[in-house]
Design a protein around this motif. Structure first.
Motif, short mmCIF file in Angstrom:
data_model
loop_
_atom_site.label_atom_id
_atom_site.label_comp_id
_atom_site.label_asym_id
_atom_site.label_seq_id
_atom_site.Cartn_x
_atom_site.Cartn_y
_atom_site.Cartn_z
N SER A 1 53.40 21.74 2.91
CA SER A 1 51.99 21.82 2.53
C SER A 1 51.77 21.20 1.15
O SER A 1 50.76 20.53 0.91
N ASP B 1 48.52 28.96 12.04
CA ASP B 1 48.48 28.98 10.58
C ASP B 1 48.53 27.56 10.02
O ASP B 1 47.85 27.24 9.04
N ARG C 1 45.16 25.95 10.23
CA ARG C 1 44.26 26.42 9.17
C ARG C 1 44.56 25.74 7.84
O ARG C 1 43.64 25.34 7.11
N THR C 2 45.85 25.62 7.53
CA THR C 2 46.22 25.01 6.24
C THR C 2 45.82 23.54 6.20
O THR C 2 45.29 23.06 5.20
N ASP D 1 42.14 23.37 5.69
CA ASP D 1 41.79 23.70 4.30
C ASP D 1 41.98 22.50 3.38
O ASP D 1 41.22 22.30 2.43
N LEU D 2 43.03 21.73 3.64
CA LEU D 2 43.34 20.58 2.79
C LEU D 2 42.52 19.34 3.16
O LEU D 2 42.55 18.34 2.44
N LEU E 1 46.69 26.44 -3.20
CA LEU E 1 47.09 26.37 -1.79
C LEU E 1 47.23 27.78 -1.21
O LEU E 1 47.85 28.66 -1.82
N ARG E 2 46.68 28.01 -0.05
CA ARG E 2 46.69 29.33 0.57
C ARG E 2 48.10 29.79 0.92
O ARG E 2 48.33 30.98 1.11
#
Length: 282
Positions: free
Chosen positions: A36, A68, A71-72, A75-76, A172-173
Motif C-alpha cells: 500500500s 480490504d 477498499r484501500t 481510498d488511494l 494510510l488506513r
C-alpha cells in the motif's frame, strides 16, 4: 523509536525518487501496509494513468483480504486490476516442501508482468523492504529477482518501522494493519496445498473471529494452522489469554471449529511471527 520529522521527509524523498525513476509501474498489491505504501508513493510520484495496482486472486487469498484491498485501493484513488492466477497448477507449489513461496511468486509476478507489458507499463514493483532481505530463507525473493521485479522500499532503505511511520504520516488506513500472508502460509511444510485445505483455513479463521466477536474478545493477530495431525489456533497474547482462561469459551471455540470441518487434535497458542510450522510428514 519513532523517526523524526526530518527523517520522515528524507525517507519520503528517497521513496518518491525511486518511484519517479520507474516512469510507469504495476504494483503487485496485496492490501497490506508494504504494498500500500509503494502504491501511495507511486501515485504521488507519477501520473495516475501510469500506475496500476494489480492483486492476484486465487484460493490462497481470503475474501476478507480481497475486500480490504479493494477498499484501500479505492481510498488511494488507484486503478485496481484483479488478476486471476492458478498457483495450484504448479506441482512445486502444491508439494509445499519448504520453497512454496518461490513457485507462488513466480506464478503471480509472471502474470502481473504480462499485464504490465500489455498495458505499456515499464516495471513491476513489490512491497519487499530492507528487513525482508535479512531473512535467511525467503525463496519468493529469488523468483522476483529472476523476473527483474523492482523493490522501491528496499532501494530506499526502508525497514518495517519506517514503513509504518510514513504510512501513518500519509494517513494510510492500513498503517497499523497486522501482517496477513496468504492462506497457504498456514499449511505446514510437507502437507500438500489443495484448494479444499485453503478453504478450510479461511472458514476456520472466520469461525474463530465470529466466536470471539460474540464474546467481546478483540483479535489483532490470528492464524489457524493446518498441521500433519490436526490444527493449531494462534492468537495475539491478549486474545489467547481470554480464550485460555475461560474453559467455556475454549470449549465453544473448538466445538465450532470441529463443526466447521476441522479434524484431528486442536491446540491453542500465542501467535508469534517467527513460530515455525510443524515438521513435515515423512
Amino acid at each position: 523509536m519513532q523517526p523524526s520529522e526530518a527523517e520522515l521527509r528524507a525517507a519520503s524523498g528517497r521513496l518518491l525518487d525511486e518511484c519517479r525513476r520507474l516512469g510507469s509501474v504495476a504494483v503487485a498489491f496485496s492490501g497490506g501496509v508494504d504494498s500500500s505504501l509503494v502504491l501511495a508513493a507511486a501515485l504521488r510520484a507519477l501520473p495516475p494513468s501510469r500506475v496500476l495496482a494489480a492483486i492476484a486472486v486465487s484460493p490462497s487469498l481470503s475474501a476478507r483480504e480481497l475486500a480490504d484491498a479493494r477498499r484501500t485501493a479505492a481510498d488511494l484513488g488507484a486503478e485496481l486490476a484483479e488478476v486471476g492466477v492458478n498457483e495450484l497448477a504448479d506441482p512445486g507449489y502444491r508439494a509445499n516442501s519448504g520453497d512454496r513461496c518461490y513457485f507462488c511468486k513466480r506464478t503471480v509476478l509472471s502474470e502481473i508482468g504480462a499485464l504490465a507489458a500489455e498495458r505499456g507499463l515499464a516495471a513491476v514493483a513489490t512491497g519487499t523492504h530492507a528487513d525482508d532481505h535479512l531473512s535467511p530463507h525467503r525463496p519468493g525473493l529469488a523468483a522476483a529477482r529472476q523476473l527483474a521485479v523492482v523493490e522501491p522500499l528496499a532501494l530506499a532503505g526502508f525497514g518495517k518501522p519506517m514503513i509504518r511511520a510514513l504510512s501513518a504520516a500519509w494517513g494510510l488506513r492500513v498503517a497499523e494493519k497486522p501482517a496477513a500472508p496468504c492462506l497457504a502460509s498456514r499449511i505446514s511444510v510437507g502437507v500438500p496445498v489443495t484448494a479444499s485445505r485453503l478453504h478450510s483455513v479461511e472458514r476456520a479463521e472466520e469461525t474463530v473471529r465470529a466466536v470471539l466477536d460474540s464474546r467481546g474478545v478483540a483479535v489483532h493477530d490470528l492464524r489457524v494452522r493446518l498441521l500433519a495431525d490436526g490444527f493449531r489456533v494462534e492468537l495475539d497474547p491478549e486474545a489467547e489469554f481470554a480464550v485460555g482462561s475461560s474453559g467455556a469459551l475454549r470449549a465453544q471455540l473448538f466445538e465450532r471449529l470441529r463443526s466447521s470441518g476441522m479434524a484431528g487434535s486442536g491446540d491453542l497458542a500465542v501467535y508469534r511471527a517467527e513460530l515455525p510450522l510443524a515438521a513435515a510428514v515423512s
